[in-house]
Design an enzyme around this catalytic site. Structure first.
Site, short mmCIF file in Angstrom:
data_model
loop_
_atom_site.label_atom_id
_atom_site.label_comp_id
_atom_site.label_asym_id
_atom_site.label_seq_id
_atom_site.Cartn_x
_atom_site.Cartn_y
_atom_site.Cartn_z
N LYS A 77 -2.01 -0.86 -10.30
CA LYS A 77 -2.00 0.29 -9.40
C LYS A 77 -3.42 0.80 -9.27
O LYS A 77 -3.99 1.33 -10.23
CB LYS A 77 -1.08 1.36 -10.01
CG LYS A 77 -0.76 2.48 -9.09
CD LYS A 77 0.36 3.33 -9.67
CE LYS A 77 0.57 4.55 -8.81
NZ LYS A 77 1.60 5.43 -9.35
N LYS A 81 0.85 -1.17 0.00
CA LYS A 81 0.00 0.00 0.00
C LYS A 81 0.89 1.22 0.00
O LYS A 81 1.58 1.50 0.97
CB LYS A 81 -0.90 -0.02 1.23
CG LYS A 81 -1.95 1.04 1.15
CD LYS A 81 -2.96 0.94 2.23
CE LYS A 81 -3.98 2.02 2.00
NZ LYS A 81 -4.76 2.32 3.18
N GLY A 82 0.92 1.89 -1.13
CA GLY A 82 1.72 3.11 -1.23
C GLY A 82 0.89 4.28 -0.75
O GLY A 82 -0.21 4.09 -0.24
N ALA A 83 1.45 5.48 -0.93
CA ALA A 83 0.72 6.67 -0.52
C ALA A 83 -0.39 6.97 -1.53
O ALA A 83 -1.45 7.43 -1.18
CB ALA A 83 1.66 7.85 -0.40
N GLU A 84 -0.11 6.69 -2.80
CA GLU A 84 -1.03 7.02 -3.88
C GLU A 84 -2.07 5.94 -4.09
O GLU A 84 -3.21 6.21 -4.41
CB GLU A 84 -0.25 7.09 -5.20
CG GLU A 84 0.25 8.39 -5.72
CD GLU A 84 -0.76 9.48 -5.91
OE1 GLU A 84 -0.70 10.39 -5.09
OE2 GLU A 84 -1.58 9.46 -6.83
N ALA A 85 -1.63 4.69 -3.99
CA ALA A 85 -2.47 3.61 -4.47
C ALA A 85 -2.12 2.30 -3.79
O ALA A 85 -1.08 2.18 -3.16
CB ALA A 85 -2.27 3.46 -5.97
N ASP A 104 7.65 13.83 -9.02
CA ASP A 104 8.00 13.34 -7.68
C ASP A 104 9.35 12.63 -7.77
O ASP A 104 9.49 11.47 -7.40
CB ASP A 104 6.91 12.39 -7.17
CG ASP A 104 7.11 12.01 -5.70
OD1 ASP A 104 7.89 12.69 -5.00
OD2 ASP A 104 6.50 11.03 -5.25
N ILE A 130 -1.03 -1.46 -4.49
CA ILE A 130 -0.35 -2.15 -5.59
C ILE A 130 -0.60 -3.65 -5.50
O ILE A 130 -0.41 -4.25 -4.44
CB ILE A 130 1.18 -1.90 -5.55
CG1 ILE A 130 1.50 -0.42 -5.36
CG2 ILE A 130 1.85 -2.47 -6.79
CD1 ILE A 130 1.24 0.48 -6.52
#
Lengths: 330, 217
Positions: free
Chosen positions: B30, B11-15, B126, B17
């Protein structure tokens, strides 16, 4: 007094607040502060310094009256050496030097931003958190890495508190604008369109203030306040989540004057939840600038022997968080 | 038979995975989920905008020969991207384990790749040591174009450089040498990049409390 912890006097004076406190370990023996509110406009450095000059003697008198022990029991004099407004810093440093000489106690030069972090580490269970430090003069994402507090992201122009104050002034809300905007925002219903600027883990707010000011003519104050908070806090939240995800610190600490904003607290709490991390926030009465945080940070400096001689106690108006060697965390 | 098989890995910050296979090729899925912490209108706007930009930027980057994962599919409705899954170590991890002379060729190559992107008006958005994947020796791929965009603005390109410089600085204090190595690579494929670098210094000077020794001259 059973505690073997050193007794530290902390002096805060980087901008508009004069703060004096005496602490011992996590215990606060006395804490007094006074904050300058400009009659109009923002803070003028020289006028703020004049205000500090008047307030320090009054506050010190109150503090010494409250203490259950003689001032010579104090083990160290900590003061905010930077960053901040030059005239204010010099006033505070002068007071600190005088007390240090009078009591013949070591002088401890504290970095104001790090003091906000150390306050949280002392009075909340946070030990090695990712820190979101939000105030009138600073907005940074800070964490400890390889011997220093590193700034992972920060504002590229003005601080969030400064942005809120500046928008508040434009809408004729009293200074500081932050708490008034928070209150007005609760009545806001319509989300107005504003820019959303995030650059990795950094952000900028001055463009958003300009955009929000343009809305004043055609929209209600409460809708503008509501929208401005929604956008700026979403940006802070996203940057915080990104930093949490990168560093895997497992906890977030919200500190600084704007940490008193309950809506921001709720938002960052949700960010922590998204990243399965713990959330901590400093208590409201210690969120803004105060002497306690300077004294807490000063305790660490005394213990690691980082005492500064008076000859080397010049103020550091541009002293960055990541320039400080942090000897007290291993 | 299922066309796609996948399981959640991070679990990333954006999405979120997922990793799995698509017609036997390793893929990453994603999925940008709604964020509870922001207003639904802001959230929807951002997620849709970023999904589209990311897909577009990755496709354009690949066309000009920059090493990025290939794009297999986009699902606009559900905010899903299906991309090639690459093996490798993050530059962040390599910086902690490799000696500086081994890092040199990596930074030159990274400079090349970013120079190539910028000369084609592709902004990463980024650019950090967390978004560069080291595969072999100096072979690397650039990942996570979640904040990417197409822009010929000097400011946007300069932001890329400043973001990279700042995160580099945050994890390694002696990073000026590495940044200069990166810059050499950058300028060698993108001579106009000297303007980007000048603009980066301008942006940096707007920030608060920049110490004299940190100011890039």
């Amino acid at each position: 007094m059973a505690s073997t912890e050193p007794i530290i006097l902390g002096l805060e004076g980087t901008a508009h607040t004069a703060g004096v406190a005496v602490i011992q370990g996590p215990q606060i023996h006395a804490n007094e502060s006074a904050t300058y509110f400009p009659p109009q406009g923002g803070i003028h450095p020289r006028e703020a310094a004049t205000y500090l000059t008047k307030q320090f003697p009054i506050l010190l008198k109150k503090i010494f009256q409250k203490l259950q022990f003689k001032p010579d029991k104090i083990d160290g004099i900590a003061f905010s050496q930077g960053p901040g407004l030059g005239p204010c810093l010099r006033t505070t440093a002068t007071v600190a030097r005088a007390i240090s000489l009078k009591l013949n106690k070591p002088l401890l030069g504290v970095n104001h931003c790090i003091a906000h972090v150390e306050l949280g580490r002392t009075i909340t269970p946070a030990n090695d958190p990712l820190v979101l430090y939000v105030s009138g003069g600073n907005t940074q994402l800070i964490t400890f890495l390889n011997g220093r507090y590193r700034v992972l992201g920060e504002t590229l122009d003005i601080a969030i508190g400064n942005a809120l104050d500046s928008l508040g002034r434009e809408m004729n809300l009293p200074h500081p604008g932050g708490p008034h905007i928070e209150k007005r925002a609760q009545q806001g219903k319509n989300l107005l369109l504003l820019p959303y600027t995030i650059k990795g883990m950094s952000f900028s707010f001055s463009g958003m203030v300009t955009a929000a000011k343009k809305l004043i003519a055609n929209h209600s104050t409460s809708d503008i306040c509501y929208s401005f908070q929604e956008y700026t806090f979403a940006i802070l939240a996203e940057a915080t989540e990104r930093a949490l995800s990168c560093t895997k610190k497992g906890s977030v600490l919200l500190t600084g004057g704007v940490a008193a904003n309950v809506h921001l607290q709720n938002i960052i709490k949700l960010v922590a939840k998204e990243q399965e991390s713990l959330f901590y926030v400093v208590p409201r009465n210690l969120a803004g600038d105060n002497g306690v945080m300077i004294a807490f940070a000063g305790t660490h400096l005394l213990k690691t022997g980082e005492i500064i001689p008076i000859q080397k106690s010049q103020v550091k108006p541009r002293w960055r968080t990541d320039q400080v060697q942090v000897g007290w965390i291993s | 038979m299922k066309l796609i098989q996948a399981e959640k890995i991070a679990k990333g910050a954006e999405a979120v995975i997922f990793k799995g296979t698509f017609l036997q090729s390793p893929i990453a899925i994603k999925h940008r989920l709604p964020k509870s912490y922001r207003h639904p209108d802001i959230d929807n706007r951002i997620r849709l905008h970023r999904l589209r930009s990311e897909a577009k930027v990755m496709t354009n980057a690949r066309k000009i020969g920059v090493s990025v994962p290939s794009l297999f599919g986009v699902d606009i409705e559900d905010h899903i991207l299906i991309i090639e899954s690459l093996e490798g170590k993050l530059l962040f991890e390599e910086m902690n384990s490799l000696p500086i002379d081994k890092l040199d060729p990596i930074f030159v190559n990274l400079g090349h790749q970013i120079g190539l992107l910028h000369s084609n008006d592709i902004i990463h958005g980024d650019l950090t040591v967390f978004n560069v994947l080291i595969q072999l020796e100096d072979k690397l791929s650039i990942i996570d174009f979640g904040l990417g965009k197409i822009s010929n603005e000097l400011e946007a390109k300069a932001d890329d450089l400043l973001t990279f410089y700042s995160t580099l600085k945050a994890i390694q204090p002696a990073s000026n040498i590495l940044f200069n190595t990166f810059l050499e690579g950058y300028l060698s494929v993108y001579p106009e990049g000297k303007n980007t670098y000048e603009q980066m210094k301008k942006i940096q000077s707007r920030a608060r409390y920049i110490a004299r020794e940190d100011r890039l001259e």
